[in-house]
Design an enzyme around this catalytic site. Sequence first.
Site, short mmCIF file in Angstrom:
data_model
loop_
_atom_site.label_atom_id
_atom_site.label_comp_id
_atom_site.label_asym_id
_atom_site.label_seq_id
_atom_site.Cartn_x
_atom_site.Cartn_y
_atom_site.Cartn_z
N GLU A 57 -5.24 -20.01 -18.95
CA GLU A 57 -5.69 -20.70 -17.61
C GLU A 57 -6.79 -21.47 -18.00
O GLU A 57 -7.66 -21.50 -18.70
CB GLU A 57 -6.09 -19.76 -16.61
CG GLU A 57 -6.28 -20.39 -15.26
CD GLU A 57 -7.55 -19.95 -14.36
OE1 GLU A 57 -7.62 -20.33 -13.19
OE2 GLU A 57 -8.60 -19.45 -14.95
N HIS A 83 -3.03 -16.86 -6.69
CA HIS A 83 -4.23 -16.20 -5.69
C HIS A 83 -5.33 -17.06 -5.70
O HIS A 83 -6.37 -16.94 -5.06
CB HIS A 83 -4.52 -14.95 -6.40
CG HIS A 83 -5.18 -15.20 -7.70
ND1 HIS A 83 -4.29 -15.87 -8.75
CD2 HIS A 83 -6.46 -15.11 -8.24
CE1 HIS A 83 -5.38 -15.94 -9.83
NE2 HIS A 83 -6.51 -15.66 -9.55
N ASP A 84 -5.25 -18.40 -6.35
CA ASP A 84 -6.34 -19.10 -6.16
C ASP A 84 -6.30 -20.42 -5.38
O ASP A 84 -7.09 -21.29 -5.32
CB ASP A 84 -6.73 -19.88 -7.76
CG ASP A 84 -7.39 -18.85 -8.68
OD1 ASP A 84 -7.96 -17.93 -7.86
OD2 ASP A 84 -7.29 -18.94 -9.67
N ASP A 125 -3.60 -9.57 -16.86
CA ASP A 125 -4.73 -10.66 -16.77
C ASP A 125 -5.92 -10.13 -17.67
O ASP A 125 -6.32 -8.98 -17.60
CB ASP A 125 -5.32 -10.84 -15.37
CG ASP A 125 -5.55 -12.10 -15.05
OD1 ASP A 125 -6.30 -12.81 -15.61
OD2 ASP A 125 -4.92 -12.67 -13.81
N ASP A 163 0.82 -1.17 -0.07
CA ASP A 163 0.05 0.06 -0.13
C ASP A 163 0.68 1.23 -0.12
O ASP A 163 1.63 1.49 0.82
CB ASP A 163 -0.94 0.03 1.29
CG ASP A 163 -1.64 1.17 1.51
OD1 ASP A 163 -1.71 1.94 0.43
OD2 ASP A 163 -2.20 1.67 2.54
N ASP A 175 -4.30 3.85 2.49
CA ASP A 175 -5.64 3.52 2.73
C ASP A 175 -6.06 2.18 2.99
O ASP A 175 -7.02 1.71 3.14
CB ASP A 175 -6.35 4.10 1.51
CG ASP A 175 -6.02 3.34 0.14
OD1 ASP A 175 -5.19 2.31 0.30
OD2 ASP A 175 -6.83 3.58 -0.86
N ASP A 228 -1.56 -1.05 -4.10
CA ASP A 228 -1.96 -0.16 -5.20
C ASP A 228 -0.61 -0.28 -6.09
O ASP A 228 0.46 -0.80 -5.56
CB ASP A 228 -2.43 1.08 -4.76
CG ASP A 228 -1.36 2.01 -3.62
OD1 ASP A 228 0.10 1.71 -3.88
OD2 ASP A 228 -1.74 2.36 -2.62
N ASN A 286 -0.10 4.74 -0.50
CA ASN A 286 -0.86 5.94 -0.02
C ASN A 286 -1.66 5.61 1.51
O ASN A 286 -2.28 6.53 1.47
CB ASN A 286 -1.81 6.30 -1.05
CG ASN A 286 -2.98 5.36 -1.44
OD1 ASN A 286 -3.13 4.29 -0.78
ND2 ASN A 286 -3.98 5.75 -2.05
N ASP A 328 -7.60 -15.36 -18.41
CA ASP A 328 -8.53 -16.08 -17.41
C ASP A 328 -9.43 -17.41 -17.89
O ASP A 328 -10.14 -16.77 -19.08
CB ASP A 328 -9.20 -15.08 -16.80
CG ASP A 328 -9.84 -15.37 -15.50
OD1 ASP A 328 -9.14 -16.06 -14.50
OD2 ASP A 328 -11.15 -15.47 -15.43
C1 GLC Z 1 -9.74 -17.84 -12.51
C2 GLC Z 1 -9.35 -16.85 -11.58
C3 GLC Z 1 -9.96 -16.74 -10.39
C4 GLC Z 1 -11.30 -16.40 -10.63
C5 GLC Z 1 -11.84 -17.25 -11.76
C6 GLC Z 1 -13.20 -16.55 -12.32
O1 GLC Z 1 -9.81 -19.09 -12.29
O2 GLC Z 1 -7.82 -17.28 -11.35
O3 GLC Z 1 -9.55 -16.10 -9.50
O4 GLC Z 1 -12.18 -16.32 -9.51
O5 GLC Z 1 -11.01 -17.44 -12.75
O6 GLC Z 1 -12.88 -15.18 -13.15
CA CA Z 2 -3.51 2.28 -1.18
#
Ligand code: GLC
Ligand code: CA
Length: 563
Positions: A263, A336-337, A99, A22, A26, A30, A24, A208
Amino acid sequence: MNGNSWYKEMAVYHIWCRSFCDGNGDGIGDLWGVLSKLDYIKSLNVNAIWFSPIYPSPNADYGYDISDYMNIHPDYGDLDLFRKVLDGAHERGMRVFMDLVVNHTSDEHNWFKESRKSRDNPYHDYYIWREGRLKGKLRWKHRIPPNNWMSLFEGEAWEYDEGLDEYYLHLFAKKQPDLNMANPKVREEVKKIMRFWLDMGVDGFREDVITFIGKTPGLPNSYPKLPVANGMKHFSNRPEALEYMREFKNDVLDGYDCFIVGESPLTSADTALKYLSEGPDRVLDEMIAFNHMEADCFMTDMIQRPFDLKKMKRAFSEWQEKLYGKAWNALYIENHDHARIISRYGNEDYRVESGKMLAAMYMLQRGTPFIYQGQEIGMLNIDLPDLDSYADVQTINSARVAMRFMPKKKVMELVNRSSRDNARTPVQWSSERNAGFSDGEPWFPVNGNYREINVAAQDGDPDSLLNFYRKLVRFKLDNPVALYGDYKELCADSDRLYAYLREYEGKKLLVVCSFTAESVRFEAPEDFDLSRGEAVFTNYEYNYVVSNGFTTRPYEVRVYLFE
Ligand code: GLC
Ligand code: CA
């Protein structure tokens, strides 16, 4: 695309911006934060960055529900700031990938707002609207959805709109309506988006759920109703999807020196080859596979099983072998999944040892390694007190479904282990307040272990996991055998060791990984003399090997180079 191959000598750092840094105050990560950390990212020796979506989004799925494809979320900055980040990355020799989420938009995207105004609105056909079916007789007659598909994230795949008296399709959450890719106007929009970012200087896309963009014409019923995703055969890996991808390639991507990684959940290596096989028909450079992430679960992270090393090895080896000489792998163990890998496949009690072992294990295979923020310092899963503390739509909805079948306590155990939120806690930069992530109140809890696990504590320590990653990336990119060597799995029957051999132009690389705290004997193949190999990576003080094998220490990894 267009026949380039620089992505074969690439290592990618993956940023999920909201929790990265972060700038700034908040409480939300970012692009100011990213800008301030470009030197840090470069210090990992990577040469590319992939941003999970940073476009405007109501955050129903934290960016994967986009309301404006050609802008930056105000929480993260604006286009000018993004250009600075892009230039800063380029100056440091790092490419930048965005992405691209075009299977669906947000329901707050203008196209969708227009499309639901009336059946003859020009945007109506941008989405998949259908009338319901009628069921029952006489006064029991009632309307049911157009087919029996279930979504992946939120109940039935159809949502009724009263104004239109029609349903729209959403394969994910209700706030993520599927685009109608069969409509040529939608495909033109996608091309416009691609050109917009490529013309700005972006170097490619991570696409995606790109294998979901084609649906069986007529949208027929599928297998009997299951709690999730029963319509898979009608929306995953359809020939229509391949055709759309080919069109994007011919009309746009081939005109740029760019990289495209798709993906694709629940896709086998054989199916992936349809998109990846090198030659004029290749529509994707790489594919983010899921098989190796299912060694402790079944189909989805929520259906837990004990970790099964053989299952993991089979998955890796299958992709390594099937793609060899034909296509290129994307290598990853975190994003992130998924929950944090040390908490899943490693051992939190041997955090650094197993973290190093896992790093070498995947990165030295054949393919492009991806490193997810925080992975390089060995961040772990977080223990949150209750479902209300979670933010992820998939976690919350699947927990609600599970609670119908299982006691709440059991569901919460599953959630704690498997939730995607485990990977979405703020990056731990230092032992200072909020782990140095933010001067304000972080939008999501910081893992309580930040005082021990943080970048500052590891930066100057030559034995840290962070510095192991730095060396490993350097080695990977500098050594043709690590890049281009073939792959042969050893001791495939072992349920505690994973070993493989890479070979290229007379050089050999032997990778031996223990997945247990117990001692296991490893014997090198007969024609090997371990004492003549150089131990290029280890996670313990090195024991000189006199015989042709050794007994492992907990989660030990040894990488030998034979010249
Ligand atoms: C992909 C992304 C995931 C998202 C899903 C729907 O699997 O990596 O984070 O929730 O698609 O867009
Ligand atoms: Ca921020």
